[in-house]
Design an enzyme around this catalytic site. Structure first.
Site, PDB file in Angstrom:
ATOM      1  N   ARG A  26       1.733   0.181  13.666  1.00 37.95           N
ATOM      2  CA  ARG A  26       0.597   0.689  14.339  1.00 37.95           C
ATOM      3  C   ARG A  26       0.952   0.639  16.054  1.00 37.95           C
ATOM      4  NH1 ARG A  26      -1.452  -0.264   9.615  1.00 37.95           N
ATOM      5  NH2 ARG A  26      -3.513   0.685   8.951  1.00 37.95           N
ATOM      6  N   SER A 143      -6.364   8.029   1.772  1.00 39.57           N
ATOM      7  CA  SER A 143      -5.663   7.184   2.137  1.00 39.57           C
ATOM      8  C   SER A 143      -5.941   6.641   3.668  1.00 39.57           C
ATOM      9  CB  SER A 143      -4.065   7.199   2.204  1.00 39.57           C
ATOM     10  OG  SER A 143      -3.316   6.340   2.980  1.00 39.57           O
ATOM     11  N   ASP A 296      -3.078  -2.903  -1.821  1.00 37.52           N
ATOM     12  CA  ASP A 296      -2.045  -3.612  -1.709  1.00 37.52           C
ATOM     13  C   ASP A 296      -1.577  -4.938  -2.418  1.00 37.52           C
ATOM     14  OD1 ASP A 296      -0.652  -1.432  -0.618  1.00 37.52           O
ATOM     15  OD2 ASP A 296      -0.369  -2.023   1.152  1.00 37.52           O
ATOM     16  N   ARG A 372       6.680  -3.384  -4.023  1.00 38.10           N
ATOM     17  CA  ARG A 372       5.737  -4.461  -4.277  1.00 38.10           C
ATOM     18  C   ARG A 372       5.820  -4.879  -6.057  1.00 38.10           C
ATOM     19  NH1 ARG A 372       3.145  -5.717   0.199  1.00 38.10           N
ATOM     20  NH2 ARG A 372       2.749  -4.282   1.526  1.00 38.10           N
ATOM     21  N   LYS A 396      11.650  -2.840   1.963  1.00 37.60           N
ATOM     22  CA  LYS A 396      10.839  -2.114   2.581  1.00 37.60           C
ATOM     23  C   LYS A 396       9.845  -2.779   3.192  1.00 37.60           C
ATOM     24  CE  LYS A 396       7.281   1.224   1.042  1.00 37.60           C
ATOM     25  NZ  LYS A 396       7.627   2.532   2.251  1.00 37.60           N
TER      26      LYS A 396
END
Length: 421
Positions: A26, A143, A296, A372, A396
């Protein structure tokens, strides 16, 4: 490549976590929109952040963001509002991840975007130009990265942006993180009702900015302690904030239900500090939780609960099917290899009632090009040796993960011998 992981007899260490990928990505887009000359400090060194840095630094005609979903969404909005023509593309899996909702929203703002291949999916050809902005309505159940991408260009739109979210709003903490980061750079952006965000046409101002470390990365160390049988084990995690705006900071509350307690070194909120986590008590007999705000974290808790023998019902998982892989399907397949039978329904609920099956002999966990999966299954080594295919996918989000495991005493071996440094 394949790694086999064995845990040490005890855990007592200080871990320097990676910087937050969510804040880094961001802050980079906002930095570029502000015309800034100074990159934020303590940027994440993960793949997702690196591709944004490279794209912003060189702005080639074709921008390949590889497997970085965040970069695809954020850069699509950014390129739409900046002068120039670019094609943005990625891996084969990225070309299967839908982006039509974001493209349609940007087109309603006046963006010039066309599909290079399949309608509704990357690659995209984008011819950027100044956009007017104004009122825009999008579904709240998409999303949060789509929503964040739109919000971040709001301050440079001629008329700002009034974004109305219809229906159920998922991943709200990630939207709030975006608004908070925008305000850190001088934006006037806030919720004006339960479903509407107003972003005024007020330029960003660039300044030195420091990125907090990653609560998502912390979750795997919490998982290790939850699976530990040694009451003396403790891990100290650096660079985290009490009162963090990262949605995944919820990990400290959810893991308290599984017997892991969190202690900050001071009570001063908003200052990076060291957090000590310890195994302090018993688990709840069952865990029901709605993960729509923190999807997540779902893989971490699915794996942890199975290994602890804690039945669960996790809802709010609709976005897991469009992540790096279909995470619901991947979790069912890989945990079945270990003897756990999971059930899903409505493409958003995953549950385990304690049902077991015969585990595979010498099972090897597949990672499906999903960081993940590797990160959440590796802590199983606290209970028994675990082997993982394609472990390099952790770059990642947590490139130093395997090094960090070795530094605290884990044995990490490849099929070619010892851990390749």
């Amino acid at each position: 490549m394949r790694y086999t992981i064995e845990a040490p007899s005890s855990l007592n260490a200080v871990i320097s976590l990676p910087a937050s990928k969510s804040i880094s990505n961001r802050a980079l887009i906002i930095y570029a929109l502000s015309g800034g000359q100074t990159l934020p400090k303590n940027l994440s060194d993960c793949d997702d952040t690196e591709v944004i840095i490279e794209a912003l630094r060189h702005m080639p005609e074709e921008i390949n963001i590889k497997a970085a979903g965040t970069a695809m969404r954020f850069m699509t909005a950014y390129l739409s509002a900046m002068e120039g023509t670019h094609i943005i593309t990625g891996t084969e899996r990225m070309k299967q991840r839908p982006i039509g909702v974001l493209v349609d929203a940007l087109r309603r703002l006046g963006a010039h975007i066309s599909y290079v291949g399949k309608e509704g999916f990357p690659p995209l050809r984008i011819t950027g130009h100044p956009l007017e902005g104004g009122l825009l309505e999008v579904p709240g159940g998409i999303s949060s990265q789509y929503i964040s991408a739109l919000l971040m260009i709001g301050p440079i739109l001629t008329n700002g942006l009034e974004l109305r979210l219809s229906g159920d709003i998922i991943s709200r903490p990630y939207i709030d993180l975006t608004l908070w980061t925008m305000r850190e750079f001088g934006a006037d952006a806030e919720w004006i009702s339960g479903d509407t965000i107003l972003v005024k046409a007020k330029p960003y101002h660039n300044h030195e900015y420091f990125i907090e470390n990653d609560w998502s990365g912390a979750s795997y160390w919490y998982e290790m302690l939850a699976l530990s049988d040694n009451p003396e084990d403790e891990i100290r995690l650096t660079g985290l904030m009490d009162g963090s705006k990262q949605g995944d900071s919820m990990v400290k509350y959810i893991f308290s239900l599984l017997g892991v307690k969190t202690q900050f070194e001071s009570k001063e909120a908003g200052i990076p500090q060291t957090v000590t986590i310890r195994r302090m008590g018993p688990c709840v007999p069952r865990l029901d939780y709605d993960f729509k705000s923190v999807p997540d974290l779902a893989q971490t808790f699915v794996v942890t609960c199975c290994l602890l023998g804690v039945p669960f019902r996790f809802t709010g998982l609709s976005t897991l099917k469009i992540k790096e892989t279909d995470r619901i399907d991947a979790l069912k397949k890989e945990l079945k290899k270990l003897g756990y039978v999971l059930h899903d329904q409505d493409e958003s609920i995953l549950s385990w009632d304690g049902e077991r099956c015969e585990p595979q002999h010498d099972a090897v966990i597949d990672t499906y090009e999903d960081h993940r999966m590797a990160l959440s299954f590796a802590p199983i080594a606290m209970r028994h040796t675990i082997t993982i295919n394609n472990p390099q996918v952790v770059t990642k989000s947590y490139p130093r993960f395997w090094d960090d495991l070795q530094s605290v005493g884990f044995k990490v071996k490849s099929e070619y011998g010892n851990f390749p440094h």
